[in-house]
Motif scaffolding. Structure first.
Motif, PDB file in Angstrom:
ATOM      1  N   THR A  96     -25.075 -11.847 -23.425  1.00 39.09           N
ATOM      2  CA  THR A  96     -26.098 -11.491 -24.408  1.00 39.09           C
ATOM      3  C   THR A  96     -27.421 -11.153 -23.752  1.00 39.09           C
ATOM      4  O   THR A  96     -28.408 -10.914 -24.437  1.00 39.09           O
ATOM      5  N   THR A  97     -27.448 -11.117 -22.425  1.00 37.27           N
ATOM      6  CA  THR A  97     -28.706 -10.839 -21.741  1.00 37.27           C
ATOM      7  C   THR A  97     -29.011  -9.360 -21.655  1.00 37.27           C
ATOM      8  O   THR A  97     -30.144  -8.991 -21.373  1.00 37.27           O
ATOM      9  N   ASP A  98     -28.014  -8.489 -21.891  1.00 37.83           N
ATOM     10  CA  ASP A  98     -28.246  -7.045 -21.809  1.00 37.83           C
ATOM     11  C   ASP A  98     -29.005  -6.583 -23.042  1.00 37.83           C
ATOM     12  O   ASP A  98     -28.602  -6.819 -24.171  1.00 37.83           O
ATOM     13  N   GLU A  99     -30.120  -5.923 -22.818  1.00 41.50           N
ATOM     14  CA  GLU A  99     -30.928  -5.445 -23.932  1.00 41.50           C
ATOM     15  C   GLU A  99     -30.436  -4.095 -24.443  1.00 41.50           C
ATOM     16  O   GLU A  99     -30.539  -3.807 -25.618  1.00 41.50           O
ATOM     17  N   ASP A 100     -29.893  -3.292 -23.556  1.00 41.27           N
ATOM     18  CA  ASP A 100     -29.431  -1.959 -23.928  1.00 41.27           C
ATOM     19  C   ASP A 100     -28.010  -2.051 -24.485  1.00 41.27           C
ATOM     20  O   ASP A 100     -27.112  -2.581 -23.850  1.00 41.27           O
ATOM     21  N   GLU A 101     -27.794  -1.527 -25.709  1.00 40.52           N
ATOM     22  CA  GLU A 101     -26.474  -1.602 -26.332  1.00 40.52           C
ATOM     23  C   GLU A 101     -25.438  -0.773 -25.576  1.00 40.52           C
ATOM     24  O   GLU A 101     -24.290  -1.177 -25.449  1.00 40.52           O
ATOM     25  N   ASN A 107     -20.446  -2.449 -19.934  1.00 37.51           N
ATOM     26  CA  ASN A 107     -20.045  -3.647 -19.206  1.00 37.51           C
ATOM     27  C   ASN A 107     -18.814  -4.305 -19.833  1.00 37.51           C
ATOM     28  O   ASN A 107     -17.934  -4.795 -19.125  1.00 37.51           O
ATOM     29  N   ARG A 108     -18.735  -4.312 -21.174  1.00 34.13           N
ATOM     30  CA  ARG A 108     -17.528  -4.835 -21.833  1.00 34.13           C
ATOM     31  C   ARG A 108     -16.312  -4.001 -21.443  1.00 34.13           C
ATOM     32  O   ARG A 108     -15.234  -4.533 -21.177  1.00 34.13           O
ATOM     33  N   TYR A 109     -16.463  -2.692 -21.418  1.00 30.43           N
ATOM     34  CA  TYR A 109     -15.377  -1.792 -21.025  1.00 30.43           C
ATOM     35  C   TYR A 109     -14.927  -2.084 -19.596  1.00 30.43           C
ATOM     36  O   TYR A 109     -13.731  -2.162 -19.305  1.00 30.43           O
ATOM     37  N   LEU A 110     -15.874  -2.281 -18.686  1.00 29.55           N
ATOM     38  CA  LEU A 110     -15.518  -2.594 -17.304  1.00 29.55           C
ATOM     39  C   LEU A 110     -14.792  -3.927 -17.202  1.00 29.55           C
ATOM     40  O   LEU A 110     -13.836  -4.072 -16.432  1.00 29.55           O
ATOM     41  N   ARG A 111     -15.218  -4.930 -17.996  1.00 33.26           N
ATOM     42  CA  ARG A 111     -14.526  -6.219 -17.987  1.00 33.26           C
ATOM     43  C   ARG A 111     -13.096  -6.078 -18.486  1.00 33.26           C
ATOM     44  O   ARG A 111     -12.165  -6.685 -17.956  1.00 33.26           O
ATOM     45  N   GLU A 112     -12.890  -5.265 -19.533  1.00 27.72           N
ATOM     46  CA  GLU A 112     -11.536  -5.038 -20.052  1.00 27.72           C
ATOM     47  C   GLU A 112     -10.663  -4.357 -19.008  1.00 27.72           C
ATOM     48  O   GLU A 112      -9.500  -4.731 -18.820  1.00 27.72           O
ATOM     49  N   LEU A 113     -11.213  -3.363 -18.329  1.00 27.73           N
ATOM     50  CA  LEU A 113     -10.441  -2.680 -17.294  1.00 27.73           C
ATOM     51  C   LEU A 113     -10.081  -3.636 -16.165  1.00 27.73           C
ATOM     52  O   LEU A 113      -8.952  -3.619 -15.660  1.00 27.73           O
ATOM     53  N   ASN A 114     -11.013  -4.481 -15.772  1.00 26.01           N
ATOM     54  CA  ASN A 114     -10.751  -5.448 -14.718  1.00 26.01           C
ATOM     55  C   ASN A 114      -9.663  -6.429 -15.145  1.00 26.01           C
ATOM     56  O   ASN A 114      -8.765  -6.766 -14.357  1.00 26.01           O
ATOM     57  N   ALA A 115      -9.724  -6.881 -16.389  1.00 21.52           N
ATOM     58  CA  ALA A 115      -8.704  -7.808 -16.888  1.00 21.52           C
ATOM     59  C   ALA A 115      -7.334  -7.143 -16.901  1.00 21.52           C
ATOM     60  O   ALA A 115      -6.321  -7.756 -16.545  1.00 21.52           O
ATOM     61  N   ARG A 116      -7.254  -5.880 -17.293  1.00 22.83           N
ATOM     62  CA  ARG A 116      -5.975  -5.160 -17.308  1.00 22.83           C
ATOM     63  C   ARG A 116      -5.425  -5.016 -15.902  1.00 22.83           C
ATOM     64  O   ARG A 116      -4.237  -5.186 -15.668  1.00 22.83           O
TER      65      ARG A 116
END
Length: 122
Positions: A96-101, A107-116
């Protein structure tokens, strides 16, 4: 009985069309396209018979698999590994620290790719 009649009628009709294309090919204005149709029409006529045969084979296979499942025997051929069920994704805490949506979505997309990638490597 109707399926057999349909197969025979389609074969006869398509052989007649092949004969017609052969007559067109041997005429003065015949082309090699007509010769191609001469070869294609009998295949079109045999297709319903092939499908009737194939559906019968698939039905026999399905009945055999249903029979082996009822008796408790494994339905898979031996030597073929079972495909494991996919694992649930681990819960990732949202930052929740990211101010820019847009940056947060990226960053969420990158986390999903890393998890996959980690799931695929395991």
């Amino acid at each position: 009985m109707a399926i057999v009649a349909t197969c025979l009628v389609s074969l006869l009709v398509c052989c007649g069309l092949a004969w017609w294309q052969w007559d067109r090919f041997t005429s003065a204005n015949g082309t090699f396209q007509n010769l191609g149709y001469v070869l294609q029409w009998p295949l079109f006529g045999l297709f319903p018979a092939f499908m009737f045969w194939r559906i019968g084979k698939l039905r026999q296979k399905a009945e055999a698999e249903a029979g082996t499942e009822a008796t408790g025997q494994p339905a898979e051929p031996e030597g073929k590994p079972a495909v494991p069920a996919p694992r649930p994704r681990p819960d990732v805490a949202e930052a929740t620290t990211d101010e820019d949506e847009e940056l947060a979505a990226y960053n969420r997309y990158l986390r999903e790719l890393n998890a996959r990638d980690q799931q695929a490597a395991e």
